[in-house]
Scaffold this motif. Sequence first.
Motif, PDB file in Angstrom:
ATOM      1  N   ASN A   1      34.316  11.876 -31.612  1.00 38.03           N
ATOM      2  CA  ASN A   1      34.547  10.178 -31.313  1.00 38.03           C
ATOM      3  C   ASN A   1      35.622   9.574 -31.190  1.00 38.03           C
ATOM      4  N   ALA A   2      36.489  10.115 -32.216  1.00 37.44           N
ATOM      5  CA  ALA A   2      38.013  10.366 -32.152  1.00 37.44           C
ATOM      6  C   ALA A   2      39.107   9.539 -30.527  1.00 37.44           C
ATOM      7  N   HIS A   3      38.903  10.364 -29.954  1.00 41.92           N
ATOM      8  CA  HIS A   3      39.251  10.612 -28.122  1.00 41.92           C
ATOM      9  C   HIS A   3      38.093   9.401 -27.563  1.00 41.92           C
TER      10      HIS A   3
ATOM     11  N   LEU B   1      30.416  13.120 -22.314  1.00 48.08           N
ATOM     12  CA  LEU B   1      31.246  13.903 -21.532  1.00 48.08           C
ATOM     13  C   LEU B   1      32.028  13.595 -20.669  1.00 48.08           C
ATOM     14  N   HIS B   2      31.270  13.378 -19.766  1.00 44.27           N
ATOM     15  CA  HIS B   2      32.039  12.435 -18.193  1.00 44.27           C
ATOM     16  C   HIS B   2      33.468  11.293 -19.326  1.00 44.27           C
ATOM     17  N   LYS B   3      32.674  10.673 -20.365  1.00 51.42           N
ATOM     18  CA  LYS B   3      34.034   9.622 -20.803  1.00 51.42           C
ATOM     19  C   LYS B   3      35.122  10.628 -21.469  1.00 51.42           C
ATOM     20  N   LEU B   4      34.543  11.351 -22.051  1.00 49.56           N
ATOM     21  CA  LEU B   4      35.497  12.641 -23.091  1.00 49.56           C
ATOM     22  C   LEU B   4      36.854  13.164 -21.947  1.00 49.56           C
ATOM     23  N   LEU B   5      36.346  13.511 -21.157  1.00 53.44           N
ATOM     24  CA  LEU B   5      36.761  14.700 -20.308  1.00 53.44           C
ATOM     25  C   LEU B   5      38.229  13.612 -19.316  1.00 53.44           C
ATOM     26  N   GLU B   6      37.698  12.629 -18.966  1.00 48.77           N
ATOM     27  CA  GLU B   6      38.629  11.716 -18.397  1.00 48.77           C
ATOM     28  C   GLU B   6      39.684  11.431 -18.570  1.00 48.77           C
ATOM     29  N   SER B   7      39.527  10.443 -20.017  1.00 45.59           N
ATOM     30  CA  SER B   7      40.542  10.149 -21.719  1.00 45.59           C
ATOM     31  C   SER B   7      41.383  11.381 -21.790  1.00 45.59           C
ATOM     32  N   ILE B   8      40.596  12.389 -22.189  1.00 37.85           N
ATOM     33  CA  ILE B   8      41.463  13.398 -22.275  1.00 37.85           C
ATOM     34  C   ILE B   8      42.734  14.643 -21.551  1.00 37.85           C
ATOM     35  N   SER B   9      41.596  14.359 -20.428  1.00 38.95           N
ATOM     36  CA  SER B   9      42.972  14.678 -19.517  1.00 38.95           C
ATOM     37  C   SER B   9      43.539  13.864 -18.814  1.00 38.95           C
ATOM     38  N   ASN B  10      43.491  12.400 -18.602  1.00 38.42           N
ATOM     39  CA  ASN B  10      44.419  11.149 -17.808  1.00 38.42           C
ATOM     40  C   ASN B  10      43.575  11.896 -16.110  1.00 38.42           C
TER      41      ASN B  10
ATOM     42  N   ASN C   1      26.677  18.839 -14.335  1.00 41.03           N
ATOM     43  CA  ASN C   1      27.401  19.891 -13.306  1.00 41.03           C
ATOM     44  C   ASN C   1      28.645  19.278 -12.478  1.00 41.03           C
ATOM     45  N   VAL C   2      28.655  18.018 -12.911  1.00 37.83           N
ATOM     46  CA  VAL C   2      30.239  17.407 -12.326  1.00 37.83           C
ATOM     47  C   VAL C   2      30.932  18.005 -13.594  1.00 37.83           C
ATOM     48  N   CYS C   3      30.772  17.379 -14.967  1.00 33.11           N
ATOM     49  CA  CYS C   3      31.263  18.254 -15.759  1.00 33.11           C
ATOM     50  C   CYS C   3      31.991  19.363 -16.047  1.00 33.11           C
ATOM     51  N   VAL C   4      30.487  20.287 -15.963  1.00 31.13           N
ATOM     52  CA  VAL C   4      30.962  21.620 -16.433  1.00 31.13           C
ATOM     53  C   VAL C   4      31.971  22.363 -15.416  1.00 31.13           C
TER      54      VAL C   4
END
Length: 1982
Positions: A21-23, A46-55, A76-79
């Motif tokens: 949630n913090a990210h 999960l998709h949103k988290l990955l985009e924000s944390i990885s830029n 699967n996209v996320c994995v």
Amino acid sequence: MSLHDRSWIDIQRRTFTKWFNAHLKKAGHRETVEDLSRDLQDGKLLHKLLESISNTKLPKITMTPKMRIHQIQNLNVCVTFISSKVRLQGISAEDICNGDIKLILGMIWMIILRFEIADISVEDMNAKEGLLYWCQKKTAGYPGVHVKNFTDSWQDGLAFCALIHKHMPTALDFYAQSKEKPLENLELAFSVAEKQLGIPRFFDPEDMIAADERSVMTYLLQFFHRFADTRKTEVAGRRISKLVGLVQSNDEMKQAYVDKATSLSAWMDIKIPELLDLNFDNTLAGANGKQDEMVLYQSGVKPEKAAEKMAAEGLFGNLQVKLRNAGRPEYVPPGGLSPSDLDAKWQKLLEAEALKEKAIRDEIARQEKIEELVRLFHEKKLKLDKWSEEKKTFLDQRPVIDTLITAQSQIKLLDGYEQQHKSSLSRVAELHQLGDQICQLGAKVAPEITQQVATVEATWTDLSSKCEEKKQWLNEELEKQKRMEELRRLFAEKVNSLNKWYQDEIGAIGDAAFGDTLEEVIAYKEKLDLQEMQLHASSSEKYNELEAIANQMKEMGITENKYTMLTLDDMKAQEVNMNGALAKLKEAYEAELKRQELMEEKRKEFAAAANKFMEFLDTQKNTIDALNGEPDPLTEEIKNQWQEAAPQQEQLDNLARLYREEIAMQITSNKYTQHTVASCASASAVFDAYVRNYLSALQEEKALKIEFAERAARLKAWIVATVEKLGDRAFDNTLAGAKSAMAVFGGYRSGEKPPKTAEYSAVLTLHATIVKLLKDSPHHRPEFVPPEGLAPSDLKQLWMSLEEAETNREQFLTTELKRQERLNSIQRLFFEEAGELSAWAEGKKHYLEVVVAVDTLISAQIQMNLMETYEDDYNASKKKVEDLRKKHDDLVADNFCKTDLVKEKMAAIDASWAELAQLAADKKTKIEEQLSLEQRKEEQRLDFALLAKNFKEWVLQQCDKAAGTEFGEGLKAVEEFAKKLEHKNKKVNDGAKERLEEIHEKLHSMEELGVTDNVHTSIKSEDITALHQKLQTALADREAKYNQELAKQQAMENKRIEFANAGLELVAYLVNELKAFDEMRGEPEPLTEEIKLRYNNGEKAAAMLAHCNEIYAVALRMEITENKHAKHSVQSLARQVNEYNKFVNNFLSELDNEKNEKALYTEKATKLVEWAKTSIEELGSRAIDNTLAGAQSKIGESAEWKSAVKAPKVAERTSVEVIFAKVNSIVTVSPHHRPEFNPAEEISPAGIAAVFENLAQAEKEREEFLTKELERQERLTRLARDFNLAGEELKSWCQQKQEYLAHAEVVDTLVSSKIQLDLLQTFSTEYANSKAQLTSLAAQCDELAQGNYCEIDTIKKSLEEMTALWESLKEGEAKKRDDLKKDEEREEKKEEERKAFAKLASEFDRWVRDACDKIAKYAFGSSLEEVRAYESTMQANDSELKDECDKRMKAIKEVQDKMTELAVQDNVYTLLGMKEMDDLVHRVELSIENRHNAYKVELDRQEEMEKTRIKFAELVTQFIECLDKGKAAIDAITGEPEHKEEEIKRVYAGGDEQRAKLADCVQLDAVAKELKIIDNKHTQFTLPMLRVKMDKYEKYFANSMAAVEQEKVMKQRKLEREAEWALKEKIESLRNEYQNEAQTLNQWLDGVLEALAGTPKVSSEKEVDDLAAQLTATSQEVPQQKALYDKVEALVGQLKEAGVNADDLGHARVIENWTACGAAIDARSQWLAKEKQTQITHFKLRTQYAELAASFHNWMVEQKSVALSGELEVQLQASLSQEQAVRTKGAEFTKQAEALDASLAEAHVVGNPLTVHTTKSLKVELEQLLDVLSKRRDLLERQINSKKFGGVSPEELEEMSALFKQFDKEHTGQLRTYMFKGIMNALGEEMSDDEIKRVFDSIDTNHDGFLSFEEFTTFMTKRRTDTDSKEEIIAAFRDITNGKDSITVNELSSVMPREQAEWLGSHMPQKEGGLDYTAWADQAFM
């Protein structure tokens, strides 16, 4: 799922949810995750988290997935994206969709690792450790915070608080938090982080109890990123902290010096006046109290203050060095506190102390003198009081005076008293004089003494008055008696006088003695004629006078007179008788004249024979004295000369014959000679005793010589055989053989040699005994010449050869043993490492071959990790194989005896490693995952395992406690322990019961669950039962041990007194020897010979040490662990002997090496200087091809030059310096005054140092040109191998020492006990040294742990085992030391008893000889009375001799019993044993028996003679009675004359009866002559006298019988009356004379006894001489007093003859005083002789100690004043040299001082007025000096290191090294780029990959893609270079305050330790807004 799983999953779920949630919030998304298992199912969040944390923009997904398939597609996209960044295993989109929480949490953790922790490092391991390092660094220094992991280190909340407080000190008050309130701490930290730092709250405080590592790391990442921008302020903080540290350090040193100096100065200000107070309380106790106070001051207070003074001076010196090296001005202390001021005041203190000490000694001497005078005063007064009381009683008496004799006797007694009174006045005067002396000395009792003197004087005045009164009364009584008795006595006197005159004249006529010589008889004729004429005239005159008095009495009416029965008629009859006697006298005269002529001839004959006999004896003695030679021939010569006394006996018999003839002729004197038969017989007996003693002495001499020859021959044979045996060099080339040979050699030294050493000393002692015996002999015996080859010099030479053989043998064995140990060590390491590798290979082979079933995800991961770990281990093992191959090559090259085994083992290792490579490839494909859960069972297993483990540990602990229970130190403590033991047992049993009940409950629960195994513990139910039984056994054993200990303690106390004296003798000998060596002077060659001659290979010291060891061995066998009586331990004695030997050998070596060392120095120094100059030219070359390869080549060449060329030369320089130092040590430091060594300037140490400085400069320039750093990194595997090797070495050492400590040593001599204690001391030193090894291992273990070494648990376990094993040695050492101490005490006790026995035996032997000589000189007397009287004397003498003999034998047997009890079998101090003692007793008994036998023979002879005498006397009596009877019959006849005549004829009857009786007497007289009877006390008549009697009888009957009868009656009455009066007068006269003479003698004796009473107290030789002079004066008076004593004895004899009892005279007191006086004089004489020597020794010892103490103290003062200058390295070298010199000198002094202390203590010397120093004070001063030098050395080393590393402190270097090792995961000694990035991030610097690459390339100087430690250190040094200029310090403050001109303590606390921040807060000036740092900086740089 178990509760445990649920706990960590729940916490991780919440943590990851909040992180998620913090990210999302950070990215601007409003959505939040509530449940990870549910909210991630559609993939959108999960998709949103990955985009924000990885830029990174991910592929699009379905935003409204309504079907499962759409959700899985999104996921699967996320994995797929996640898998592209990290390796995901075991998770799929379906698993996420299904809500598998464990897999989801694992996935999120992988995301965190990649996108959060990747900022710290690339890999997980580096990331984790980087974050941990950052946390540790930030929380360092906070109390109670120790961050070691990411779990329990954070559970109390203090670490979170510290992390926040470090960066924001105002956010919370860390120091207000308590470790006891973890929840409050956590709540505070989480709240502050959330509210003030913006870090979300991931946990509740309760969660931290079960929080897992991942959760905590995730939370801490938020802090890391929040505080990652503090680099600039940290650098500023370090810079300021460094300056603050310097200022603080200097200020602290200054303040510490001021505090010490102020305290010391104040103390001296108080102490000096106190010491100058010289007032006393005028008592001896008070003075002694002052003395005790002074001793306490000198031994306690003063050394402490001296230490404080030296500490202050050392602190001052170190401060000045530090300031000077830092370029700061010197420190000037406040006024009066400089070192010179303290020295001046200290000198005043010493002067005051000396004055005080002298005053105390003077006061004690005065008080002791007063005490002695008071004692003498009271003794004299007591005797005077007693005497005055006796005399007062006498003067008060008024006896009855009824006769004139009584009155006169009383007057004489009073006259005697007056003489005594007059004599007593001198004693009163002496008392008065004593009183005056006491008063003059100012004694406290002076008034009392004055009063007592006055009382005595008054008493004497009163006695004088009483005497006058009694004298007047006696005179009146005397006059009265005279008036009453005057007429009676006058008539009685006259009539008695006349009657006596008639009787005397008639008797004189009838018994006339015409003379004893012929001359006298001839001269008597004229006298006879004159006598007749005078008799008639006198008779007429006297009768007329008497008749006149009778008429006066008649006129006065006196009719009776009690004084007489005679009348005038009686006197007329006497006149008629007188005329008849005159006629007979003339006839007798003619007969006597003829007899005297015959007697004169006989006297001359006897005199000639007696004189000839005495001359014969003198000739015999002189002839025997002139004889000489060896015992056997000399004995024969003496016997031939003496002839068993036959010649002298022949002459004695002739003398006896002549004497009997003289007696027969009534000859009683002989003017022609002074000799008698008795004196000649006595002289003959004395001569016989002299000859017999001479012969006995010769036999004793012969026996001793034979014994010496036999013992010396045996000793010589043993030495020769032993030397030959020691020379054997046969060896089997194995370590066991070397050890065995060394053990045999050690056994020889400790077992075989010590008895032989004792025998060697005994043989030398026996030789000295023989020499002394011959020297002391009165017969001028020749010197003793031992048999050839057995002289002491020969034996000493043999013994020296033995010592040399021992040394050679020891050197050979040591060399061979070292070689074998080296080979054994290599082969041991080889086989151990090979075994470990083989075992490792077998284990890995088994691991690779076995397919392990895994049933959990964790177990699968473990299997994979194990495989990776295996691969790492396999790669690391290759290096071990290579190391093993090197050892293989070494063993083969050195021809190791088991080379074939080594080769075989190496080949097997190579084959195993090839096989492992193939198996590993196969196993990697066979790992499968399996899952299984048995959490509940596991919990039960864990609980049981914990309970079982705790119970086992508790039981073992209780068993250990029981086994290690100490019952107390002594018997009392052991007895008192009984109650404690009962309480302990009850407590243990109760505890066991509670624990067993809990365990049984848990077992029941496990049975219900069906648990049959437990991997967490190997303890089973039966093990619990066994443990409980073991506990009960331990308690029972403790009970039994207690009973044993109680019995043991009761026996031990009796054995603790035996050890004290043997060591003192040895120490005194060593001190004297070392002093003698110190006093030797001269050149090397003659001095060497002189030293060797005196030293004699240290044989005497070794023998004495062996003696001490023998005593100690006995004590150790008795297990006695302490001895309060012993002053020296065996170790200290052996150490002192070793130091003594070392001292002498070093001295000799110094003289031998001096010349060689100087020549060697010159040669080496010259070559070294030439090489240095050549090298400087070569190093000046700068030729290089300007390529990387060329630079590397040059670096290689430089390194090769350093190692191959320079290193040997540096070593050679060191060697040269060592040689120079050695020469200087010999010639300057040595106490032997050698000339100083001054080589040529160019090759002097200074010249060499200068050329090497030029060389160093050239080398430095060369190195700066080529490269600045060299590779110095080690691999972790290498570190681990080093750890194992060192650990095994330490473990092996510990095991060896454990065996050594457990081994019970056989100690049966004092020498062996000393040796064993020395060995134990060597172990103690090794043990202390091994501490460094253990510490090094711990440091290596820590380093391995920081590097996360894969086998760290094994390493730690190994370290724990080694630590436990190492620590266990201490207890073993203590026990062994106690055992050895007991042995030493026992052996010393045995030695003491040997000496005691030898002394008593020798004294008894001398006593027996003297006693037997005295017994042999017996003379029983010449009469039966004398012989019988001699029996009592003989019995008394027998009793006295037997008592003395029994007393001496009792003492000897007591010592022998002690020796038997101690198992003493030999005694080198005497040749006498109990058999000899029994023989001596028998000799005494035999002498007594012989005397008794002789006495019996003599008694029988005397009794036979006495019977003959009595018979003869009876016959004489019968004859005389017969005569008397005839006379009486005639006298009884009355009547007319005619009738008288008829009756006379009838009575006389022709005299036939009288003649018959006379014939009987003649016959018996012949028998008496045959018996050699020469006298007869039973009768005064001899045969000639009887014949005269017969003649007189026949003549008697011719006279008128009536006149004869009257004459006879009157004569008898007169004689009786006169005898009575004469006896009374004689007794009174003798009594008076005795009392006067005895009183005079007693007065002298009393005075002498008073003067010699007690033991005088003396403190100097002069006082002893004064007492000796007084004793001499007294001794000179003894002859005069002896004459008086003899006179008194004669008077007593006369009084006894007169019937007076000697006891009534008080003569026993005279005898007692006379005997006591003689004994007192002898005792005082002996005491004076001994005391004089004692005082001489005391003064010598005091002087020696004072000189030594003053010399050492002055030397230390000089050392304190030594100043250092020059470069830091030069200062350090000088400091090291000085420290070494101080240690060496200090050790020498300590040894000498302790030896002198021991000598002073042994001599009972108390105090030393010659010095104020003590050993304790000087040792304290020495220790403080060494401490000062050590601190100065440490300071210089730190400054040199700081200079070497560019100003970086050693602490910073250590920090850099630890950081480098922590991130060097490959253990290559190099860093890759990602490792470097991890370090930078760990340091709080977030840098991009490009920035990291740029920085990395800039510091990678050789461009090899790696950073070495040197490159890294260079970078960090530059990065941390903190100059201390004022401007940069101010700039640093501005960096912290963001430009403000003031700063707060909280701001400072965020960048430096809080204590420094608070210190700045208290020292910085205040200004608005905070603290003025600019003003402070100005002050800091002043």
